[in-house]
Write an enzyme that holds these catalytic residues in place. Sequence first.
Site, short mmCIF file in Angstrom:
data_model
loop_
_atom_site.label_atom_id
_atom_site.label_comp_id
_atom_site.label_asym_id
_atom_site.label_seq_id
_atom_site.Cartn_x
_atom_site.Cartn_y
_atom_site.Cartn_z
N GLN C 202 0.88 -1.17 0.00
CA GLN C 202 0.00 0.00 0.00
C GLN C 202 0.91 1.22 0.00
OE1 GLN C 202 -3.74 -0.61 0.32
NE2 GLN C 202 -2.79 -2.46 -0.49
N GLY C 243 -11.64 2.75 4.51
CA GLY C 243 -10.74 1.90 3.73
C GLY C 243 -9.81 2.69 2.81
N HIS C 244 -8.90 1.98 2.17
CA HIS C 244 -7.91 2.65 1.32
C HIS C 244 -8.56 3.32 0.11
CE1 HIS C 244 -7.07 -1.66 -0.43
NE2 HIS C 244 -8.30 -1.32 -0.54
N ASN C 245 -7.98 4.46 -0.26
CA ASN C 245 -8.41 5.21 -1.45
C ASN C 245 -9.78 5.87 -1.33
OD1 ASN C 245 -6.60 2.76 -2.63
ND2 ASN C 245 -6.23 4.69 -3.68
#
Lengths: 350, 350, 350
Positions: C202, C243-245
């Site tokens: 990540q 969460g990511h993004n």
Amino acid sequence: MLISLAELVDRFGGQLIGNGETKVAGFAPLDNADSSHITFLTNPRLRNEVKRSQAGALIISPKDNQLVGDLFKGSRIVAKNPYAYFAHAAQLFESFKTIPPVQGIHPSAVIDPSAKVAPTASIGPFVTIEAEAEIGENCVIEAGCFIGRKAKVGAGCRFFPRVIFLNECEIGERGVLRPGAVIGCEGFGFANEDGVWVKIPQTGRVIIGNDVQIGANTTIDRGALSDTIIENGVKLDNQIQIGHNCHVGENSAMAGCVGVAGSAIFGKNCTVGGAAMIGGHLTIADRTHITASSVVQSSVTEPGVYSGFYPLAKHQEWEKTAVLVRKLGTMRDRIRELEKTVKALTETEK
Amino acid sequence: MLISLAELVDRFGGQLIGNGETKVAGFAPLDNADSSHITFLTNPRLRNEVKRSQAGALIISPKDNQLVGDLFKGSRIVAKNPYAYFAHAAQLFESFKTIPPVQGIHPSAVIDPSAKVAPTASIGPFVTIEAEAEIGENCVIEAGCFIGRKAKVGAGCRFFPRVIFLNECEIGERGVLRPGAVIGCEGFGFANEDGVWVKIPQTGRVIIGNDVQIGANTTIDRGALSDTIIENGVKLDNQIQIGHNCHVGENSAMAGCVGVAGSAIFGKNCTVGGAAMIGGHLTIADRTHITASSVVQSSVTEPGVYSGFYPLAKHQEWEKTAVLVRKLGTMRDRIRELEKTVKALTETEK
Amino acid sequence: MLISLAELVDRFGGQLIGNGETKVAGFAPLDNADSSHITFLTNPRLRNEVKRSQAGALIISPKDNQLVGDLFKGSRIVAKNPYAYFAHAAQLFESFKTIPPVQGIHPSAVIDPSAKVAPTASIGPFVTIEAEAEIGENCVIEAGCFIGRKAKVGAGCRFFPRVIFLNECEIGERGVLRPGAVIGCEGFGFANEDGVWVKIPQTGRVIIGNDVQIGANTTIDRGALSDTIIENGVKLDNQIQIGHNCHVGENSAMAGCVGVAGSAIFGKNCTVGGAAMIGGHLTIADRTHITASSVVQSSVTEPGVYSGFYPLAKHQEWEKTAVLVRKLGTMRDRIRELEKTVKALTETEK
């Protein structure tokens, strides 16, 4: 650091179409990449992007390559599983950037003299390691972690800051525990005696296999009488709660905010979507997939995809529908009544 | 350490059937126990296990004793509440194994000179105790805990590593706070002014009674103007969120992942199943039991068991049913239409 | 410290009715206040309390002032938005009580020599600040916080104890991070290769704007390839997982226990009720309001209020209804069948 496509194919396989001397510096998404990047196609909806992409190289499946490969202007690596290929190659790029941890024990750490810390391990500031705990070779235990009495941490584990790994718990090799994870706290065991709750001592442990990853602020309770077991290859996201005596089978994965009540038994290769809730004392078959936000209150004996959450609607519609849900019994009765009357009418007719 | 059944009966009551000189070393489940163990029967489904169990002793209810007691080959203790009996006896066994905490303050701890720490308390490494805080006799405050200004911790409390107990909050005697719990942070109070959120200072406290247990990574917000209250004997599991100004009545218990919005008022002896969500400004009657994953959006005025979650199904079935749920209004209208037509037909018939 | 109503009006506006020399010491609720308090009316259900209230002063809207203002015995400040007025004035009262943080670095903190800490910042005990990190003017970084390599913290931020702010992440000015928050941990990115999960590095960051508040034990994942973005003025409550993004638009607010899966895009001025769950890769329009406990699994393109959770009922009723929900397909078929038969009957009749 730049890598040639030839070198990638050499390491990770795949069929090269184009110039093996093409060098790339890392990954970027299809629509953001420039000629210094390698990209990948996994989502069928993005096939149209292939033509427009400025990436220097593309990882693509045999099927997609047939469909749209020729539209891509750079070089291609055709691979069976482009997403896994991306994962492996991205790990390689990442490894060039990683600053190796400083081996040894930070002077501020408090380590019990009876603890065994491998000389290649890195122990950060404000870490506490209690009596008889063991930390394996090449472990990285970051700032503020707590390792309880007699706990065992296998080689190559990385504990991010403020992980709590309590007494007698064990984890195998290459485990990753993210910040704030709490492993081995006492579960929710109380006997009710005339309205007052009497604590049941939780005397089991948490036993975790190899290659397990556990997310930030996730909590796993120790067993009550026996142990809580997390098998090899399990991946748990952030803010998951696993109750006492649960057993999670090999390579199962759970997304964020999942709750698993005590004594639930998961098979291998299961997935659980975010915020799904699993009742206690259930058994979930291998290769069961629970979608996000579903509530599981009985065992799942057959592999498959399972769902159960209330559909979203504009609030006013929801208000009307929610009333009707509660009146389903009445609706069923009205249908029954109609069926009787209509049957009588039909018979009269004949 | 071994204990005779006679000694157990002496301490905890119950009727002994068999040999009082039988000695046991601890508890194990019915099916795992050997002759060194004592076990217990509480789940009616396990009655069949009694005959096969190799345990040296069994705690059993009068009713189960009549049904299956004679099938057990070891000695028995007949007790009204075998589960509570188990809890008490297990605490006794646990007490033999417990390593007494080291009294005094670890040299790495940072304690404000104006804080009052009882001489019998044990303060671990990297603990911070701010000005005018008070720590009672025999408290155990483990590594990395933070006790805010003017906070009061009653005698005999145990704070596991990295508990955060913020300024001015209070807890009574014998409280247990598990790792990562955060007590007294500012709740979610904002006024919206033309689209921008203006913070409302949270000036209340969290006031916790005696014999309260709070799980890992659970968060309890301080009150906005008045206080958040957790009464005596309340048990909260891991990853629970309690909003500002809530009041949880005596001996109520909540399982993991429960969320309680601000200003909810719980009565006494309530239970809330895992991941249930309680709306704000509600009142929940004494002895209300909310099952796991239920959503409570209006007050509960009558004791009882309440549920509300969407039933699980194979994903394909769920997809069809979820569409129908949203069309319930149409279904009701079609039933109404049918009823009208059928009524007309019936009348014509006459 | 006492403040006159004249001074409040001078600072925050509003129309004074009564004695500007009236002095108040702080806020209390309508029903608890005495003559030393100022109070406010925002909830229409509490209009009846105005007559009985013993408060020295009242903040009231023009409309409520017309309806019940004359019933109040003390002085009044008529303001367009009494709740925001209360927030501003309460901040003023709070500022008198606040103990200014001690500037400088606590001797126990571990700060990398290459980190830049503003001289006006306050760094508490057991704080770790890694290489090349930057801490702005007047920041307060409390006990046990961890600031990763190259992270940037803007001026005037306050990090409560044990916040984890990982490498390369950035936050603007006046941010508040509550205890146990984890910013920038690696999200849940794994590629499945023949049943085994392969980690996807990540490599993005978390970029947070100005005036953002983040609750206790909330976790925000760093981006996978690009960044996770939290815009100016966003407020996140406790135990939220982002969460990511993800991208959360300006002045959006989320209540406790909300989960947002990866790559969800929120517009501006949205609100999300407690424990609502938002699926991944969705887009949520500006000014969308999701009520508590709702599950969002497709994009919301139109502003409005949306709901979706199963209605609560007595457990026995729930059991019956839940069965019927799963039989909705059968019910619809029975209605169809009835419609056909009734249509045939009607035609015969003609």
